[in-house]
Design a protein around this motif. Structure first.
Motif, PDB file in Angstrom:
ATOM      1  N   LYS A 146      -6.377 -31.372 -30.616  1.00 23.55           N
ATOM      2  CA  LYS A 146      -6.481 -31.990 -31.929  1.00 23.55           C
ATOM      3  C   LYS A 146      -7.131 -33.364 -31.877  1.00 23.55           C
ATOM      4  CE  LYS A 146      -2.323 -29.691 -33.685  1.00 23.55           C
ATOM      5  NZ  LYS A 146      -0.953 -29.895 -34.234  1.00 23.55           N
ATOM      6  N   SER A 147      -7.376 -33.834 -30.689  1.00 20.83           N
ATOM      7  CA  SER A 147      -7.879 -35.199 -30.587  1.00 20.83           C
ATOM      8  C   SER A 147      -9.232 -35.349 -31.264  1.00 20.83           C
ATOM      9  CB  SER A 147      -7.959 -35.599 -29.112  1.00 20.83           C
ATOM     10  OG  SER A 147      -8.852 -34.730 -28.425  1.00 20.83           O
ATOM     11  N   PHE A 148     -10.094 -34.335 -31.182  1.00 25.02           N
ATOM     12  CA  PHE A 148     -11.425 -34.426 -31.785  1.00 25.02           C
ATOM     13  C   PHE A 148     -11.311 -34.536 -33.304  1.00 25.02           C
ATOM     14  CE2 PHE A 148     -15.128 -32.408 -33.701  1.00 25.02           C
ATOM     15  CZ  PHE A 148     -16.142 -33.177 -33.183  1.00 25.02           C
ATOM     16  N   PHE A 149     -10.449 -33.680 -33.939  1.00 24.05           N
ATOM     17  CA  PHE A 149     -10.282 -33.705 -35.389  1.00 24.05           C
ATOM     18  C   PHE A 149      -9.579 -34.984 -35.832  1.00 24.05           C
ATOM     19  CE2 PHE A 149     -10.433 -29.291 -34.089  1.00 24.05           C
ATOM     20  CZ  PHE A 149     -11.448 -28.792 -34.896  1.00 24.05           C
ATOM     21  N   ALA A 150      -8.666 -35.482 -35.016  1.00 24.85           N
ATOM     22  CA  ALA A 150      -7.962 -36.708 -35.394  1.00 24.85           C
ATOM     23  C   ALA A 150      -8.910 -37.900 -35.408  1.00 24.85           C
ATOM     24  CB  ALA A 150      -6.808 -36.954 -34.426  1.00 24.85           C
ATOM     25  N   LYS A 151      -9.899 -37.911 -34.528  1.00 25.32           N
ATOM     26  CA  LYS A 151     -10.819 -39.037 -34.443  1.00 25.32           C
ATOM     27  C   LYS A 151     -11.917 -38.972 -35.506  1.00 25.32           C
ATOM     28  CE  LYS A 151     -10.246 -39.940 -29.502  1.00 25.32           C
ATOM     29  NZ  LYS A 151     -10.915 -39.986 -28.168  1.00 25.32           N
ATOM     30  N   TYR A 152     -12.377 -37.761 -35.841  1.00 23.21           N
ATOM     31  CA  TYR A 152     -13.577 -37.638 -36.691  1.00 23.21           C
ATOM     32  C   TYR A 152     -13.307 -36.847 -37.970  1.00 23.21           C
ATOM     33  CZ  TYR A 152     -15.535 -38.968 -32.174  1.00 23.21           C
ATOM     34  OH  TYR A 152     -15.802 -39.613 -31.006  1.00 23.21           O
ATOM     35  N   TRP A 153     -12.061 -36.864 -38.500  1.00 27.21           N
ATOM     36  CA  TRP A 153     -11.735 -36.069 -39.686  1.00 27.21           C
ATOM     37  C   TRP A 153     -12.527 -36.510 -40.917  1.00 27.21           C
ATOM     38  CZ3 TRP A 153      -9.936 -38.530 -44.005  1.00 27.21           C
ATOM     39  CH2 TRP A 153      -9.454 -39.848 -43.833  1.00 27.21           C
ATOM     40  N   TYR A 154     -12.776 -37.831 -40.997  1.00 31.07           N
ATOM     41  CA  TYR A 154     -13.481 -38.329 -42.176  1.00 31.07           C
ATOM     42  C   TYR A 154     -14.943 -37.899 -42.179  1.00 31.07           C
ATOM     43  CZ  TYR A 154     -14.746 -41.930 -38.758  1.00 31.07           C
ATOM     44  OH  TYR A 154     -15.190 -42.587 -37.658  1.00 31.07           O
ATOM     45  N   LEU A 155     -15.535 -37.779 -41.013  1.00 31.49           N
ATOM     46  CA  LEU A 155     -16.916 -37.300 -40.960  1.00 31.49           C
ATOM     47  C   LEU A 155     -16.994 -35.830 -41.330  1.00 31.49           C
ATOM     48  CD1 LEU A 155     -18.163 -39.061 -37.690  1.00 31.49           C
ATOM     49  CD2 LEU A 155     -18.617 -39.711 -40.062  1.00 31.49           C
ATOM     50  N   ILE A 156     -16.025 -35.073 -40.811  1.00 29.98           N
ATOM     51  CA  ILE A 156     -16.014 -33.637 -41.135  1.00 29.98           C
ATOM     52  C   ILE A 156     -15.778 -33.421 -42.635  1.00 29.98           C
ATOM     53  CG2 ILE A 156     -14.800 -31.465 -40.691  1.00 29.98           C
ATOM     54  CD1 ILE A 156     -14.150 -32.531 -37.902  1.00 29.98           C
ATOM     55  N   LEU A 157     -14.842 -34.179 -43.231  1.00 30.65           N
ATOM     56  CA  LEU A 157     -14.563 -34.057 -44.676  1.00 30.65           C
ATOM     57  C   LEU A 157     -15.756 -34.493 -45.518  1.00 30.65           C
ATOM     58  CD1 LEU A 157     -12.545 -33.418 -46.913  1.00 30.65           C
ATOM     59  CD2 LEU A 157     -11.686 -35.762 -46.724  1.00 30.65           C
ATOM     60  N   GLY A 158     -16.404 -35.578 -45.124  1.00 33.65           N
ATOM     61  CA  GLY A 158     -17.573 -36.038 -45.872  1.00 33.65           C
ATOM     62  C   GLY A 158     -18.702 -35.030 -45.823  1.00 33.65           C
ATOM     63  N   GLY A 159     -18.896 -34.403 -44.693  1.00 28.85           N
ATOM     64  CA  GLY A 159     -19.945 -33.391 -44.595  1.00 28.85           C
ATOM     65  C   GLY A 159     -19.659 -32.194 -45.474  1.00 28.85           C
ATOM     66  N   ALA A 160     -18.381 -31.799 -45.532  1.00 27.25           N
ATOM     67  CA  ALA A 160     -18.025 -30.648 -46.376  1.00 27.25           C
ATOM     68  C   ALA A 160     -18.249 -30.960 -47.864  1.00 27.25           C
ATOM     69  CB  ALA A 160     -16.567 -30.271 -46.117  1.00 27.25           C
ATOM     70  N   ILE A 161     -17.878 -32.176 -48.308  1.00 30.44           N
ATOM     71  CA  ILE A 161     -18.092 -32.562 -49.707  1.00 30.44           C
ATOM     72  C   ILE A 161     -19.573 -32.613 -50.033  1.00 30.44           C
ATOM     73  CG2 ILE A 161     -17.791 -34.453 -51.359  1.00 30.44           C
ATOM     74  CD1 ILE A 161     -15.167 -35.099 -49.952  1.00 30.44           C
ATOM     75  N   PHE A 162     -20.372 -33.123 -49.077  1.00 31.98           N
ATOM     76  CA  PHE A 162     -21.812 -33.203 -49.311  1.00 31.98           C
ATOM     77  C   PHE A 162     -22.404 -31.815 -49.486  1.00 31.98           C
ATOM     78  CE2 PHE A 162     -26.120 -33.179 -47.556  1.00 31.98           C
ATOM     79  CZ  PHE A 162     -26.742 -34.076 -48.410  1.00 31.98           C
ATOM     80  N   LEU A 163     -21.973 -30.883 -48.690  1.00 34.37           N
ATOM     81  CA  LEU A 163     -22.480 -29.525 -48.827  1.00 34.37           C
ATOM     82  C   LEU A 163     -22.085 -28.914 -50.167  1.00 34.37           C
ATOM     83  CD1 LEU A 163     -21.869 -28.142 -45.220  1.00 34.37           C
ATOM     84  CD2 LEU A 163     -24.050 -28.759 -46.280  1.00 34.37           C
ATOM     85  N   MET A 164     -20.867 -29.179 -50.636  1.00 31.52           N
ATOM     86  CA  MET A 164     -20.414 -28.623 -51.918  1.00 31.52           C
ATOM     87  C   MET A 164     -21.230 -29.191 -53.067  1.00 31.52           C
ATOM     88  SD  MET A 164     -16.299 -28.683 -51.262  1.00 31.52           S
ATOM     89  CE  MET A 164     -15.986 -28.247 -52.976  1.00 31.52           C
ATOM     90  N   VAL A 165     -21.494 -30.496 -53.043  1.00 27.39           N
ATOM     91  CA  VAL A 165     -22.268 -31.121 -54.116  1.00 27.39           C
ATOM     92  C   VAL A 165     -23.701 -30.612 -54.110  1.00 27.39           C
ATOM     93  CG1 VAL A 165     -23.196 -33.313 -54.949  1.00 27.39           C
ATOM     94  CG2 VAL A 165     -20.822 -33.163 -54.174  1.00 27.39           C
ATOM     95  N   SER A 166     -24.254 -30.455 -52.958  1.00 30.75           N
ATOM     96  CA  SER A 166     -25.633 -29.972 -52.864  1.00 30.75           C
ATOM     97  C   SER A 166     -25.754 -28.568 -53.425  1.00 30.75           C
ATOM     98  CB  SER A 166     -26.095 -30.004 -51.407  1.00 30.75           C
ATOM     99  OG  SER A 166     -26.068 -31.332 -50.904  1.00 30.75           O
ATOM    100  N   ASN A 167     -24.799 -27.706 -53.142  1.00 28.36           N
ATOM    101  CA  ASN A 167     -24.858 -26.330 -53.626  1.00 28.36           C
ATOM    102  C   ASN A 167     -24.686 -26.270 -55.144  1.00 28.36           C
ATOM    103  OD1 ASN A 167     -25.245 -25.314 -51.072  1.00 28.36           O
ATOM    104  ND2 ASN A 167     -23.044 -25.073 -50.677  1.00 28.36           N
ATOM    105  N   SER A 168     -23.850 -27.116 -55.708  1.00 30.29           N
ATOM    106  CA  SER A 168     -23.628 -27.079 -57.173  1.00 30.29           C
ATOM    107  C   SER A 168     -24.817 -27.645 -57.938  1.00 30.29           C
ATOM    108  CB  SER A 168     -22.361 -27.858 -57.530  1.00 30.29           C
ATOM    109  OG  SER A 168     -22.514 -29.238 -57.158  1.00 30.29           O
TER     110      SER A 168
END
Length: 250
Positions: free
Chosen positions: A216-238
């Motif tokens: 879990k160390s990777f997700f704990a360190k970079y969760w905000y980058l992963i979440l931001g990327g997911a939101i960006f993809l959702m906005v782009s698709n809409s």
């Protein structure tokens, strides 16, 4: 009866004394250079030396190296005294800054391995004859062997090693060799503990597999980058227009 017994004991004592004296005389009177057979369960090889005014080597026996049986090399040294003629010649060679040479045959230093390889020439070393004279025949001879115990080199140094022009008396200082004999064998460097290293690596791998926190160390360190990327993809698709849109009517 008592006198007869005392007489017999005296006769036996005299016989034993004579035999012992004869035995000691024979051993002390034997020339070292003649010792070429096994002695005290060992094997003897000659130690030779040469010192010539014309610098042309003419080796003669100086003594013998007695190789003892056993797994580890064990060597002892017996030596002759310098004759009056040799003492005079050594000083003559020293006066012209000539060389004093020694040599030994190439052999195994273990007495029980002499049949494995035949002699293949000699190993030679030298010092300045003046150093040999001024040190009063005090030298250190080192035998160098490989890992198998085969003799691969010989060296000689004197103490003191410098020539200072010191006067030396023949009869007092140049009769008996004062020699220190040593054996120098290579020392195997410690090899890497490969098995221990691999075992530690396996233990570390097992620890990482059993510890979910490591995963879990990777997700704990970079969760905000992963979440931001997911939101960006959702906005782009809409924001993209739907595929296959209707035509404009007139």
């Amino acid at each position: 009866m008592a006198r007869l017994l005392q007489f017999q004991i005296a006769v036996v004592s005299i016989v034993v004394l004579v035999l012992c004296s004869e035995f000691v005389y024979c051993n002390n009177g034997r020339r070292v250079g003649d010792v070429m057979d096994t002695e005290f369960s060992g094997f003897s090889v000659p130690l030779e030396h040469s010192f010539e005014v014309d610098d042309v080597a003419k080796f003669q026996v100086r003594g013998a190296l007695v190789l003892k049986a056993g797994r580890e090399p064990s060597v002892s040294l017996t030596q002759n005294q310098l004759s009056e003629e040799d003492r005079a010649k050594l000083k003559e060679v020293a006066a012209v800054d000539g060389l004093y040479r020694i040599r030994v045959p190439r052999v195994f230093l273990q007495a029980d391995r002499q049949t494995e390889r035949q002699m293949e020439g000699y190993l030679t070393a030298f010092v300045r004859a003046c150093a040999m004279v001024e040190s009063h025949l005090s030298d250190v001879i080192t035998l160098h062997s490989d890992v198998s115990g085969y003799l691969i080199g010989v060296s000689i140094v004197t103490f003191p090693g410098a020539c200072r022009g010191t006067e030396v008396e023949d009869e007092v200082d140049l009769e008996v060799f004062n020699t220190t004999l040593s054996i120098l064998a290579p020392v195997n460097a410690p090899g890497p503990e490969t098995a221990l290293f691999l075992e530690r690596m396996e233990q570390e791998t097992e620890k990482k597999g059993k510890n979910p926190q490591e995963q879990k160390s990777f997700f704990a360190k970079y969760w905000y980058l992963i979440l931001g990327g997911a939101i960006f993809l959702m906005v782009s698709n809409s924001a993209q227009p739907p595929a296959g849109g209707g035509r404009e009517q007139s």
